[in-house]
Design an enzyme around this catalytic site. Structure first.
Site, short mmCIF file in Angstrom:
data_model
loop_
_atom_site.label_atom_id
_atom_site.label_comp_id
_atom_site.label_asym_id
_atom_site.label_seq_id
_atom_site.Cartn_x
_atom_site.Cartn_y
_atom_site.Cartn_z
CG ASP A 247 17.10 22.23 -11.74
OD1 ASP A 247 17.63 21.78 -10.70
OD2 ASP A 247 16.86 21.53 -12.74
CD GLU B 168 -11.17 0.23 4.38
OE1 GLU B 168 -10.10 0.09 5.00
OE2 GLU B 168 -11.48 1.26 3.78
CG ASP B 169 -13.20 -1.25 0.21
OD1 ASP B 169 -13.75 -0.68 1.16
OD2 ASP B 169 -12.15 -0.83 -0.31
CG ASP C 147 -3.71 2.48 -0.77
OD1 ASP C 147 -4.35 2.24 -1.81
OD2 ASP C 147 -4.24 2.85 0.29
CG HIS D 33 -6.59 1.04 -6.00
ND1 HIS D 33 -5.62 2.02 -5.92
CD2 HIS D 33 -6.82 0.64 -4.72
CE1 HIS D 33 -5.28 2.18 -4.64
NE2 HIS D 33 -6.00 1.37 -3.90
CG HIS E 196 -4.38 -2.55 -0.63
ND1 HIS E 196 -4.12 -2.59 -1.97
CD2 HIS E 196 -4.99 -1.36 -0.41
CE1 HIS E 196 -4.55 -1.46 -2.54
NE2 HIS E 196 -5.09 -0.71 -1.61
#
Ligand code: MN
Length: 596
Positions: free
Chosen positions: A292, A114-115, A175, A86, A110
């Site tokens: 379109d 946090e993790d 993200d 990720h 990133h």
């Protein structure tokens, strides 16, 4: 965040970071679909980055990847892939946008704070304060999925962080794009919830930053989750249109000839719409089949004036459809998008849309704020970027005004709502939410003009302050200080009126009005209370002089002498301390003693 640590460390531990290893690792790597079998995962990222910024030192990217991979080892995405896929994908999206190495490092790291057990302090020591700020900015926002208050609070924090460094928002958008692309394994309900939130805040943020290339991807993935059938139908339609490409090639070739004849150097190419855009048009026009129009873009080599020469060439070749010409060069959109738009009756009488812009405008249209990173310019020439961030600065202004994060988020959503109008005031172009009124315009000119606005003229005619403005209106605002010029009001309002809150549209105006009332009213005190308290204050001050009031007559006379419309207003002024009670009392005594 979707870590499934229960899958155990065995697989994660085997994930290779060095080339030339076990067959199991090789199989894993091919599962992760790295572009070449002999490259380690980070090589593709570095190659993309160097393709845009040749000669960048890449060792820091490897170092960031190694730490991120180590920290996330043993964690897995809901899809079963190692978690590191990720952040690597997020960094890849940033690299393709042309972001700098600092952004890519922060993107790789990133989710670590946090993790994982990696701390912000360790990150700052290893990679510096800039990277730490970027990671911190997105770390907090990721908690947005846990409850309402947390969401509002973290959005607010992200915006504040972005005020210092806009790259926070770019990482957040990348993200979200990757998370949206990998939502497939989740339940339909949570896919829809996340897609809606993306559509509500992140897509319009992306639009404000002008990053169209990212916005198209976000738009389409939102459509995929919200309207999977429409998405499939339109994708099929776009994929399978007999003659479509041949027709566009013909349009491009004919346009090239016309431009050459007019001596305009330009690149001409088909400009396909993305699926979401086709879907929106189809729904808006109530068509049953996808709608379109063929579209081309002309990018001129020369200055902006060449765009008008190109327009002349196109209109000379094909008859323009009336009412469809738009000049976003003279009047740029609020995200600084600039181009000429026209619609013409093309070959075989088919309607064709044409976009005309310079190379510079094309870069800005595609990359917006990211253009400054993708195409670095010498210092001092980044004026466009500063203007673009003006919007962000204004949002940060209300951030300070908004009492709580929920209100801030609500104002942000409102401001991000797609419909906007532009009006002219005092020779200035002002962008406002659709349905905005002259009061919104007045506050746009400054809090003082807003607080004291009395009347407005729209396109030369006097109009109520609550009138809804329309695109292109020319507005004049008159304030109390202009009153002598003919807008005499019987009751000059001192400050805004409460009823304005019922019709103003911009969060800026709303907050300014609320602020005024917060500054000017004691909580829970009504006018009647103020009158009573004002009278009591005067009574107390009189007692210091051993005097009292037999009746209201002296007070009435004094209020007349001081120019107050009535006694109540004078008493309120005493309560508000606009009049000093001691001074009032001395004048009262003087009045009584000398006139009785
Ligand atoms: Mn993430």
């Amino acid at each position: 965040m979707d870590v499934d640590a229960g899958r155990g460390a065995a697989l994660g531990g085997a994930l290779p970071t060095q080339p030339g290893d076990l067959p199991l690792a090789r199989r894993l790597r091919s599962l992760l679909s790295w572009p070449t079998a002999d490259a380690d995962p980070v090589t593709h990222l570095i190659r993309t980055h160097r393709g845009i910024h040749p000669g960048t030192e890449a060792s820091v990217l490897r170092r960031a990847y190694t730490i991120a991979e180590n920290m996330h080892r043993g964690q897995f995405r809901k899809s079963g892939e190692p978690y590191i896929t990720h952040p690597l994908a997020v960094a890849q999206i940033c690299a393709e946008l042309g972001m700098d190495a600092t952004t890519l490092v922060a993107a790789l790291l990133h989710d670590t704070v946090e993790d994982t057990r990696y701390t912000l302090q360790a990150l700052a020591e290893d990679f510096g304060g800039e990277v730490a700020h970027l990671v911190d900015g997105v770390t907090k926002f990721d908690k947005a999925f846990y409850g309402k208050a947390a969401e509002a609070e973290t959005t607010r924090k992200m915006i504040v962080a972005a005020g210092k460094d806009v790259r926070v928002l770019i990482i957040k958008l990348a993200d979200r794009l990757h998370n949206m692309r990998t939502l497939g394994v989740r339940s339909a309900a949570s896919r829809e919830r996340i897609a809606r939130k993306t559509l509500e805040v992140l897509v319009p943020l992306c639009d404000r930053l002008g990053i169209q290339t990212l916005k198209r991807d976000l738009d389409d993935v939102v459509l995929l989750h919200l309207e999977p059938e429409a998405h499939a139908r339109i994708a099929r339609f776009v994929h399978d249109r007999p003659g479509w490409n041949a027709y566009l090639d013909d349009v491009v070739a004919k346009a090239k000839v016309a431009l050459r004849r007019s001596r305009v150097d330009a690149h001409v190419s088909p400009r396909p719409r993305h699926l979401y855009s086709i879907w929106k048009d189809t729904v808006a026009r109530g068509h049953s089949v996808p709608f379109d129009l063929p579209r081309i873009v002309i990018v001129v080599d020369g200055p902006a004036t060449d765009c008008y020469a190109a327009l002349g060439a196109v209109h000379g070749l094909w008859r323009p459809v009336p009412g469809r010409f738009k000049d976003f060069i003279a009047s740029p959109k609020n995200n600084l998008y600039r181009s000429l738009h026209t619609t013409v009756c093309g070959p075989k009488d088919r309607t064709v849309e044409v976009l005309i812009r310079t190379e510079e405008m094309h870069r800005a249209a595609e990359y917006g704020i990211a253009a400054d990173f993708r195409f670095p310019r010498p210092a001092g020439t980044a004026a466009a970027r500063a203007e673009q961030l003006d919007w962000l600065r204004r949002v940060l202004d209300w951030e300070q005004e908004a009492p709580d994060p929920a209100q801030f988020l609500e104002s942000l959503r409102c401001d991000l709502a797609e419909a906007q109008i532009q009006v002219l005031v005092e020779g200035r172009q002002v962008v406002l939410p659709a349905g905005a009124t002259p009061v919104d315009v007045a506050y746009e000119l400054g809090p003082n003009r807003g607080d004291h606005c009395l009347a407005a003229r729209i396109n030369g005619r006097l109009a109520p302050l609550s009138s809804e403005l329309e695109e292109g209106d020319v507005v004049e605002i008159f304030t109390e200080s202009d009153a002598e010029t003919g807008f005499e009001a019987d009751v000059a309002p001192r400050g805004p009126r409460r009823e304005w809150l019922g019709f103003v549209k911009s969060p800026h105006a709303q907050m300014q009005i609320n602020r005024w009332f917060a500054d000017h009213t004691e909580p829970g005190i009504s006018i009647a209370d103020k009158v009573r308290l004002g009278r009591a204050t005067i009574g107390l001050a009189l007692r210091k002089h051993d005097r009292g009031l037999a009746n209201d007559l002296p007070l009435l006379r004094l209020s007349e002498e001081l120019g107050y419309p009535d006694l109540e207003t004078l008493l309120v002024a005493v309560f508000d301390r606009a009049l000093e009670p001691d001074a009032v009392v001395l004048q009262l005594i003087d009045l009584v003693d000398h006139r009785q």
